[in-house]
Design a protein around this motif. Structure first.
Motif, PDB file in Angstrom:
ATOM      1  N   ASP A 201       6.892   3.884  -9.950  1.00  0.00           N
ATOM      2  CA  ASP A 201       5.977   4.718 -10.745  1.00  0.00           C
ATOM      3  C   ASP A 201       6.727   5.950 -11.264  1.00  0.00           C
ATOM      4  O   ASP A 201       6.261   7.077 -11.139  1.00  0.00           O
ATOM      5  CB  ASP A 201       4.763   5.128  -9.895  1.00  0.00           C
ATOM      6  CG  ASP A 201       3.729   5.883 -10.739  1.00  0.00           C
ATOM      7  OD1 ASP A 201       3.713   5.698 -11.970  1.00  0.00           O
ATOM      8  OD2 ASP A 201       2.947   6.676 -10.165  1.00  0.00           O
ATOM      9  N   HIS A 372      11.616  10.525  -5.393  1.00  0.00           N
ATOM     10  CA  HIS A 372      11.544   9.456  -4.413  1.00  0.00           C
ATOM     11  C   HIS A 372      12.950   8.938  -4.164  1.00  0.00           C
ATOM     12  O   HIS A 372      13.158   7.777  -3.850  1.00  0.00           O
ATOM     13  CB  HIS A 372      10.731   8.288  -4.951  1.00  0.00           C
ATOM     14  CG  HIS A 372       9.258   8.398  -4.776  1.00  0.00           C
ATOM     15  ND1 HIS A 372       8.647   8.577  -3.536  1.00  0.00           N
ATOM     16  CD2 HIS A 372       8.250   8.329  -5.652  1.00  0.00           C
ATOM     17  CE1 HIS A 372       7.346   8.597  -3.685  1.00  0.00           C
ATOM     18  NE2 HIS A 372       7.057   8.469  -4.968  1.00  0.00           N
ATOM     19  N   TYR A 397      11.290   1.923  -1.794  1.00  0.00           N
ATOM     20  CA  TYR A 397       9.997   2.251  -2.389  1.00  0.00           C
ATOM     21  C   TYR A 397       9.191   0.984  -2.591  1.00  0.00           C
ATOM     22  O   TYR A 397       9.695   0.006  -3.167  1.00  0.00           O
ATOM     23  CB  TYR A 397      10.282   2.934  -3.728  1.00  0.00           C
ATOM     24  CG  TYR A 397       9.093   3.434  -4.507  1.00  0.00           C
ATOM     25  CD1 TYR A 397       8.567   4.707  -4.278  1.00  0.00           C
ATOM     26  CD2 TYR A 397       8.514   2.640  -5.505  1.00  0.00           C
ATOM     27  CE1 TYR A 397       7.495   5.179  -5.026  1.00  0.00           C
ATOM     28  CE2 TYR A 397       7.444   3.110  -6.254  1.00  0.00           C
ATOM     29  CZ  TYR A 397       6.942   4.377  -6.004  1.00  0.00           C
ATOM     30  OH  TYR A 397       5.884   4.844  -6.754  1.00  0.00           O
ATOM     31  N   ASN A 435       9.138   4.929   1.259  1.00  0.00           N
ATOM     32  CA  ASN A 435       7.825   5.349   0.780  1.00  0.00           C
ATOM     33  C   ASN A 435       6.920   4.139   0.611  1.00  0.00           C
ATOM     34  O   ASN A 435       7.258   3.200  -0.120  1.00  0.00           O
ATOM     35  CB  ASN A 435       7.958   6.048  -0.580  1.00  0.00           C
ATOM     36  CG  ASN A 435       6.606   6.454  -1.143  1.00  0.00           C
ATOM     37  OD1 ASN A 435       6.028   7.454  -0.715  1.00  0.00           O
ATOM     38  ND2 ASN A 435       6.082   5.692  -2.082  1.00  0.00           N
ATOM     39  N   GLU A 436       5.789   4.178   1.275  1.00  0.00           N
ATOM     40  CA  GLU A 436       4.738   3.171   1.120  1.00  0.00           C
ATOM     41  C   GLU A 436       5.281   1.757   1.096  1.00  0.00           C
ATOM     42  O   GLU A 436       5.103   1.026   0.123  1.00  0.00           O
ATOM     43  CB  GLU A 436       3.954   3.412  -0.165  1.00  0.00           C
ATOM     44  CG  GLU A 436       3.055   4.605  -0.108  1.00  0.00           C
ATOM     45  CD  GLU A 436       2.158   4.724  -1.338  1.00  0.00           C
ATOM     46  OE1 GLU A 436       2.335   3.959  -2.291  1.00  0.00           O
ATOM     47  OE2 GLU A 436       1.271   5.583  -1.315  1.00  0.00           O
ATOM     48  N   TYR A 509      -8.278   6.921  -6.402  1.00  0.00           N
ATOM     49  CA  TYR A 509      -8.264   5.478  -6.668  1.00  0.00           C
ATOM     50  C   TYR A 509      -9.526   4.801  -6.125  1.00  0.00           C
ATOM     51  O   TYR A 509      -9.880   3.720  -6.543  1.00  0.00           O
ATOM     52  CB  TYR A 509      -7.015   4.825  -6.064  1.00  0.00           C
ATOM     53  CG  TYR A 509      -5.746   5.215  -6.802  1.00  0.00           C
ATOM     54  CD1 TYR A 509      -5.600   4.932  -8.160  1.00  0.00           C
ATOM     55  CD2 TYR A 509      -4.710   5.889  -6.162  1.00  0.00           C
ATOM     56  CE1 TYR A 509      -4.452   5.294  -8.848  1.00  0.00           C
ATOM     57  CE2 TYR A 509      -3.562   6.246  -6.845  1.00  0.00           C
ATOM     58  CZ  TYR A 509      -3.443   5.950  -8.189  1.00  0.00           C
ATOM     59  OH  TYR A 509      -2.309   6.306  -8.869  1.00  0.00           O
ATOM     60  N   GLU A 534       1.388  12.762   0.554  1.00  0.00           N
ATOM     61  CA  GLU A 534       0.814  12.717  -0.803  1.00  0.00           C
ATOM     62  C   GLU A 534      -0.699  12.727  -0.724  1.00  0.00           C
ATOM     63  O   GLU A 534      -1.277  12.103   0.167  1.00  0.00           O
ATOM     64  CB  GLU A 534       1.196  11.407  -1.536  1.00  0.00           C
ATOM     65  CG  GLU A 534       2.620  11.297  -1.947  1.00  0.00           C
ATOM     66  CD  GLU A 534       2.933   9.983  -2.673  1.00  0.00           C
ATOM     67  OE1 GLU A 534       2.028   9.396  -3.297  1.00  0.00           O
ATOM     68  OE2 GLU A 534       4.096   9.567  -2.584  1.00  0.00           O
ATOM     69  N   TRP A 579       0.638  15.438  -4.241  1.00  0.00           N
ATOM     70  CA  TRP A 579       1.285  14.737  -5.358  1.00  0.00           C
ATOM     71  C   TRP A 579       0.695  15.260  -6.645  1.00  0.00           C
ATOM     72  O   TRP A 579      -0.425  14.926  -6.945  1.00  0.00           O
ATOM     73  CB  TRP A 579       1.047  13.232  -5.203  1.00  0.00           C
ATOM     74  CG  TRP A 579       1.937  12.404  -6.058  1.00  0.00           C
ATOM     75  CD1 TRP A 579       1.585  11.697  -7.161  1.00  0.00           C
ATOM     76  CD2 TRP A 579       3.337  12.177  -5.857  1.00  0.00           C
ATOM     77  NE1 TRP A 579       2.680  11.047  -7.670  1.00  0.00           N
ATOM     78  CE2 TRP A 579       3.772  11.332  -6.891  1.00  0.00           C
ATOM     79  CE3 TRP A 579       4.269  12.637  -4.902  1.00  0.00           C
ATOM     80  CZ2 TRP A 579       5.096  10.912  -7.002  1.00  0.00           C
ATOM     81  CZ3 TRP A 579       5.572  12.217  -5.023  1.00  0.00           C
ATOM     82  CH2 TRP A 579       5.981  11.363  -6.063  1.00  0.00           C
ATOM     83  N   ASN A 599       2.370  10.220 -15.740  1.00  0.00           N
ATOM     84  CA  ASN A 599       1.518  10.315 -14.561  1.00  0.00           C
ATOM     85  C   ASN A 599       1.020  11.753 -14.560  1.00  0.00           C
ATOM     86  O   ASN A 599       1.811  12.703 -14.492  1.00  0.00           O
ATOM     87  CB  ASN A 599       2.321   9.991 -13.295  1.00  0.00           C
ATOM     88  CG  ASN A 599       1.458   9.994 -12.039  1.00  0.00           C
ATOM     89  OD1 ASN A 599       0.639  10.890 -11.856  1.00  0.00           O
ATOM     90  ND2 ASN A 599       1.649   9.019 -11.171  1.00  0.00           N
ATOM     91  N   LYS A 601      -0.753  13.519 -12.476  1.00  0.00           N
ATOM     92  CA  LYS A 601      -1.209  14.150 -11.234  1.00  0.00           C
ATOM     93  C   LYS A 601      -0.544  15.503 -10.995  1.00  0.00           C
ATOM     94  O   LYS A 601      -0.766  16.127  -9.952  1.00  0.00           O
ATOM     95  CB  LYS A 601      -0.976  13.217 -10.047  1.00  0.00           C
ATOM     96  CG  LYS A 601      -1.841  11.964 -10.144  1.00  0.00           C
ATOM     97  CD  LYS A 601      -1.872  11.143  -8.888  1.00  0.00           C
ATOM     98  CE  LYS A 601      -2.550   9.820  -9.145  1.00  0.00           C
ATOM     99  NZ  LYS A 601      -1.735   8.872  -9.954  1.00  0.00           N
TER     100      LYS A 601
END
Ligand code: GCB
Length: 627
Positions: A201, A372, A397, A435-436, A509, A534, A579, A599, A601
């Motif tokens: 992303d 990231h 990631y 990450n995630e 989300y 985040e 984030w 993005n 955010k």
């Protein structure tokens, strides 16, 4: 003669280690003193004698990667730099007739037709040398995204994979007096086994994104050093030499302001470890007092100086302690993108300072998550100077090819190179391994992921005990506990890291109402610090809506209020890095009105205007900071 042969062998070994991903070459020495196969060859380039090759470079776009095709035994790329070619010779390349672009820089923001280009581009710089000393020359590239093919005067000197860490090649034997050509092919394409994969992303900015230096060092040179507090009572210095004569060389480490001077002789591997009791008058580095001391490392041949801060960071009974005192991390996440309508991946001191000053001075943050991937060492040095604690991570990631040995070797190498480059930065308190990453996949996939990340964790523990290890985990699923709905962290990785961090996006989300977000309960690991790595919501700067439509500044501000309320209710929360500071480019954000490939955010716009949510977070951080 013996010297010459030795020198040639050393050089071959250096070259080999620079671009062969052999797992053994990835392990660092047990005392953390130095790398075997550090792609950057030496740290702290800024303190060395060097020619900065930044500026205008000629470029040729090669969408079919034609120059990489083999022609007889040589790659065609060697032809790229032919000069004074007869007009009768058939040539389908010509740097001399090609345009220029700035290095460091990404091509996406510099050339309109390359805004979305992913692929191979060749760059050439001509370097005039009036003399070639009897020393070593290292061609050092701060970062190029993603794969690089490097030629000097038509000879290949090496390749590198990875978009965010430094690499260098010993080019002593390739240079000559007069005109020299440096050609670097940079291919920004990623594969499924790359780190990261093609799906992220953030925008995959291509190009030579950090400075290129031709560094001149003595034949035996100080390659790396690691000078930090071993405990609050002891300063420990590991220094590594590389080159022709590394055994039994005297190395001295001085901190003049503290009256520290220690020396000793290197071992057969060119390494030395010295310790000194922490001087009584030493001031500990901290966000409120980011004191850096001049540290001078010297041998008979060379002197390198750095500015280093000294601090401790620990997790004790689930609490985060900086210099022995509890600390709450008032953070914000940041992508490596300068402010501006057309952001560039290449960061310089003033753009790094501009971004980090907004975090430190305007927002009252004391912590940044540099997401990231490894950001420029310019940024981590500015963090040292400003007094911002740092989370540093590699681009492991989302879904990755966790079962693939090449992918693991690559991730280990990136992590090792990132740590070696930055381990003297007091600001960095956390190394994050991922990450995630998928935690939901049953069976083998999950085991492969965990074993991949455990290898990265073990690698860090072998070389750096002055920082803590974390990973941004997916939020846990809600569970019913004693009749209450609570979120439980059930990722098995939590067991192996020091600080448990979770990304959560309820209310953005999901359709959860903001009043319910504020009431979410979390069951935290009792023995480890806990962070929100985040949470965030998108907002287009200037779009206001009293009815709180998504993408309005008003919704984002209310979302922040609800999440702050949730944080206030968590006993045992040690910090957060929402984030994100600034809107950033992302090809997966395609909403024609609100996103337009950004993005949104950010709590500031691309140009740096504060959105309403900025004020909300600043209000809380001011309160926490007691200002
Ligand atoms: C995440 C990712 C981050 C994304 C963010 C988002 O969880 O870690 O890279 O940009 O969510 O905006 O959805």
């Amino acid at each position: 003669m013996r010297n010459l042969i030795l020198r040639m062998i050393c050089r071959q070994l250096l070259l080999l280690s620079a671009f062969i991903y052999f797992p053994l070459a990835l392990s660092l020495t047990a005392n953390g003193a130095g790398p075997v196969g550090y792609s950057g060859l030496l740290i702290n380039v800024g303190a060395r004698e060097s020619k900065n090759l930044s500026g205008e470079w000629r470029y040729i776009i090669d969408p079919y990667k034609t120059a990489l095709l083999k022609s007889k035994s040589e790659p065609k790329a060697v032809f790229l730099d032919r000069v004074n070619v007869s007009p009768h010779k058939m040539m389908e390349y010509s740097f001399d007739n090609s345009p220029y672009m700035s290095v460091p820089g990404d091509w996406n923001g510099q050339v309109d037709e390359m805004a979305l280009y992913e692929g191979l581009v060749w760059f050439r710089k001509e370097v005039q040398l009036s003399k070639v000393d009897d020393e070593r020359y290292l061609l050092h590239i701060g970062a190029a995204n993603y794969k690089s093919f490097v030629y000097v005067n038509g000879k290949k000197v090496g390749e590198h994979e990875g978009g965010f860490t430094p690499f260098a090649f010993d080019v002593t034997d390739n240079l000559k007096v007069g005109r020299n050509s440096v050609v670097i092919g940079v291919d920004s394409e990623h594969e499924d086994d790359s780190v990261p994969t093609p799906v992220t992303d953030w925008k995959n900015f291509g190009g030579i994104t950090r400075d290129v230096h031709l560094v001149e060092v003595p034949n035996t040179y100080i390659s790396t050093y690691f000078i930090q507090l071993e405990s609050s009572d002891v300063i420990k210095a590991n220094v590594s030499l590389s080159g022709d004569r590394i055994n039994r060389r005297e190395v001295t480490v001085r901190i003049p302001e503290l009256g520290v001077m220690v020396s000793g002789n290197t071992d057969a591997d060119g390494k030395i470890t010295v310790e000194v009791k922490t001087p009584e008058d030493m001031k500990f580095w901290a966000p409120r007092s980011p004191i850096l001391y001049e540290v001078i490392i010297s041998t008979a041949d060379e002197t390198v100086s750095d500015r280093i801060g000294f601090r401790t960071i620990e997790s004790v009974d689930g609490e985060l302690l900086l210099n022995g005192e509890p600390i709450f991390l008032r953070g914000i996440s940041i992508h490596e993108e300068a402010l501006g309508a057309t952001p560039n991946r290449a960061i310089n001191k003033s753009s790094a300072r501009a971004l980090l000053s907004i975090a430190k001075k305007d927002l009252k943050a004391n912590f940044v998550r540099l997401a990231h991937y490894p950001h420029s060492d310019i940024t981590t040095r500015v963090a040292d100077e400003l007094g911002l604690l740092v989370w540093s991570e590699i681009p492991v990631y989302w879904d990755m090819d966790f079962g693939n040995k090449k992918t693991l070797a690559l991730a280990r190498k990136m992590q090792s190179d990132n740590i070696i480059r930055d381990k003297n930065r007091a600001s960095i308190i956390l190394w994050s391994v991922a990450n995630e990453t998928k935690r939901n996949k049953k069976g083998a996939a999950l085991e492969e992921r965990t074993s991949f990340l455990r290898t990265l964790i073990t690698d860090i523990r072998e070389v750096d005990n002055t920082r803590l290890i974390t990973s941004a985990l997916h939020k846990a699923k809600p569970k019913n506990k004693d009749g209450r709905r609570v979120y439980v962290i059930d990722d098995s990785l939590a067991r192996y890291i020091d600080v448990v961090s979770v990304n959560t996006y309820q209310g953005w989300y999901s359709d959860m109402k903001l009043e319910d977000v504020a009431k979410i309960k979390w069951e935290l690991p009792k023995d480890k610090p806990f962070l929100f790595s985040e949470f965030g919501a998108g907002a287009l700067y200037g779009y206001r809506d009293d009815n709180l439509a998504k993408f309005s500044e008003d919704y984002q501000a209310e979302y922040y209020k609800a999440n702050i309320e949730m944080c206030r209710n968590i006993d045992g929360l040690d910090g957060l890095s929402p984030w994100i500071l600034k809107d950033f480019k992302s090809p997966r954000r395609m909403h024609g009105q609100f996103q337009q490939y950004w993005n949104r955010k950010g709590i500031i716009s691309p140009e740096g205007n504060f959105k309403a949510a900025f004020g909300v977070l600043r209000g809380w951080y001011n309160e926490l900071a007691g200002t």
